[in-house]
Write an enzyme that holds these catalytic residues in place. Sequence first.
Site, PDB file in Angstrom:
ATOM      1  N   THR A   3      82.579  45.048  24.435  1.00  0.00           N
ATOM      2  CA  THR A   3      83.905  45.592  24.730  1.00  0.00           C
ATOM      3  C   THR A   3      84.273  45.517  26.198  1.00  0.00           C
ATOM      4  O   THR A   3      85.365  45.938  26.577  1.00  0.00           O
ATOM      5  CB  THR A   3      83.984  47.069  24.299  1.00  0.00           C
ATOM      6  OG1 THR A   3      83.022  47.824  25.029  1.00  0.00           O
ATOM      7  CG2 THR A   3      83.716  47.213  22.821  1.00  0.00           C
ATOM      8  N   THR A  36      75.888  46.322  24.992  1.00  0.00           N
ATOM      9  CA  THR A  36      74.827  47.088  25.653  1.00  0.00           C
ATOM     10  C   THR A  36      73.548  47.228  24.836  1.00  0.00           C
ATOM     11  O   THR A  36      72.474  47.405  25.409  1.00  0.00           O
ATOM     12  CB  THR A  36      75.324  48.497  26.025  1.00  0.00           C
ATOM     13  OG1 THR A  36      75.725  49.196  24.838  1.00  0.00           O
ATOM     14  CG2 THR A  36      76.490  48.424  26.991  1.00  0.00           C
ATOM     15  N   ASP A  37      73.622  47.151  23.510  1.00  0.00           N
ATOM     16  CA  ASP A  37      72.454  47.499  22.696  1.00  0.00           C
ATOM     17  C   ASP A  37      71.253  46.603  22.952  1.00  0.00           C
ATOM     18  O   ASP A  37      70.110  47.064  22.935  1.00  0.00           O
ATOM     19  CB  ASP A  37      72.813  47.477  21.211  1.00  0.00           C
ATOM     20  CG  ASP A  37      73.570  48.721  20.778  1.00  0.00           C
ATOM     21  OD1 ASP A  37      73.762  49.617  21.620  1.00  0.00           O
ATOM     22  OD2 ASP A  37      73.970  48.798  19.603  1.00  0.00           O
ATOM     23  N   LYS A  52      67.847  50.708  28.022  1.00  0.00           N
ATOM     24  CA  LYS A  52      68.903  51.623  27.594  1.00  0.00           C
ATOM     25  C   LYS A  52      68.231  52.874  27.052  1.00  0.00           C
ATOM     26  O   LYS A  52      67.549  52.837  26.036  1.00  0.00           O
ATOM     27  CB  LYS A  52      69.782  50.967  26.533  1.00  0.00           C
ATOM     28  CG  LYS A  52      70.958  51.827  26.097  1.00  0.00           C
ATOM     29  CD  LYS A  52      71.864  51.089  25.112  1.00  0.00           C
ATOM     30  CE  LYS A  52      73.031  51.970  24.698  1.00  0.00           C
ATOM     31  NZ  LYS A  52      73.968  51.278  23.771  1.00  0.00           N
TER      32      LYS A  52
END
EC number: 6.3.5.-
Length: 439
Positions: free
Chosen positions: A98, A174-175, A253
């Site tokens: 995104t 991001t994952d 993360k």
Amino acid sequence: MLEGYRGKALELLSSLGAEIGDVLQVYNDKVSVKGILMPSYSRDDSVIVLKLDNGYNAGFSVNKVKVSLLEKGNRPQERSEHRELLPGKVKIISTGGTIVSKVEYETGAVRPALSTEEIIRFVPEIQEITSISAEILFSILSENMKPEFWVKIAEAVKRAFDEGSEGVVVAHGTDTMSYTAAALAFSIQRLPGPVVLVGSQRSSDRPSSDSGINLVSSVLLAKEAPFGEVVVNMHGESSDTYTLAHRGVKVRKMHTSRRDAFQSINDHPLAKVLWKERTVKVLRNDYLRRSDGVELNPKFENRVFLLKFYPGLRPDIVDILLSSGYRGIIVEGTGLGHTSSDFQEAFKRAVKEGLFVGMTSQCLFGRVNMNVYQTGRLLQQSGVVPLGDMLPEVALVKLMWALGQTSDLEEVKRIMLTNLVGEYNPRHSLDHFPRWKHE
């Protein structure tokens, strides 16, 4: 100017004398909402987009609501489309996520900005930093990332530097961003500038979105940072004051949704980016310097397994992997690097058959030490190789890359034990470990 509007929506807004920034009210028998008129990126020519009082954007079809103009708003300042840009070039490569996407409000779907012009319109502040170019390499959810995509990203980064870019920004979901960061760090070495992976934890239609700040700071980092290595640049705290550049092989993360979810593990960040001040503050001097002549070796063997040990796990899983053609196993062991003693013979068979078996720790913080307890010593006798403080995911990616370079087990072992791009940190300090407050 009614940017993006056409058809029925444009006709209605023009009849009202409405402009971007005006306050409108939409209503019917069931709903009455007011908001600020926003530009439209919808394919449906009947949809108007309002920013609501709660900060969210919403789309309304003029076929289903009535619209009235409540008050004129402040006109947004127009930016020149033909302004002189500062020297220097940064290439933005989009792979999905995104971070440089727009919301189609009638469907809720997110699509990437498809051109340099759209990216500049999305985050116009980057024009003040340097000239940019953009490439949409592909648009996938990061959970769908695969080693073959790492190869394409690595080749695109190499191409960008060959074409004269001073730095490269890779927009990514991001994952799995830390996996891609590690893959790029190993497959592209001797970099002439920074390769900055950046993502967004909050979508661009949310008032708490981090996408704009992350992208601005990443472009600044790609242009100004003195290092030539792969980093992940994300929010450094929950507010919008700065971002942190984490070494691509020492980052993880650590939260599902916080904007500062990415943290350096067993390491400190390389740089702090004060985006408002347009300043990059280098935090360490042991970074990899910019170099000449990019070394590109983007070959990966994906028949590698990340095995998380747990009480009750049966050692026949190793035999299943062996019979399935796997060429390597990274074990995520307990504590200092242990599994149950049941695994000793299974690992011995695997190593005898030519598999590399490496040990990391589920603890993440600290390093593996398989010489302390008998279990660790016996596992080493079985051929299991301790991998220090390397993160399990980084060890997995490094083994994929090592097996892509050679099939010789001793050479693979040598590569895995060599500190190539800072994946090992030989010195740990007390402040590498986060101490949670309980007051």
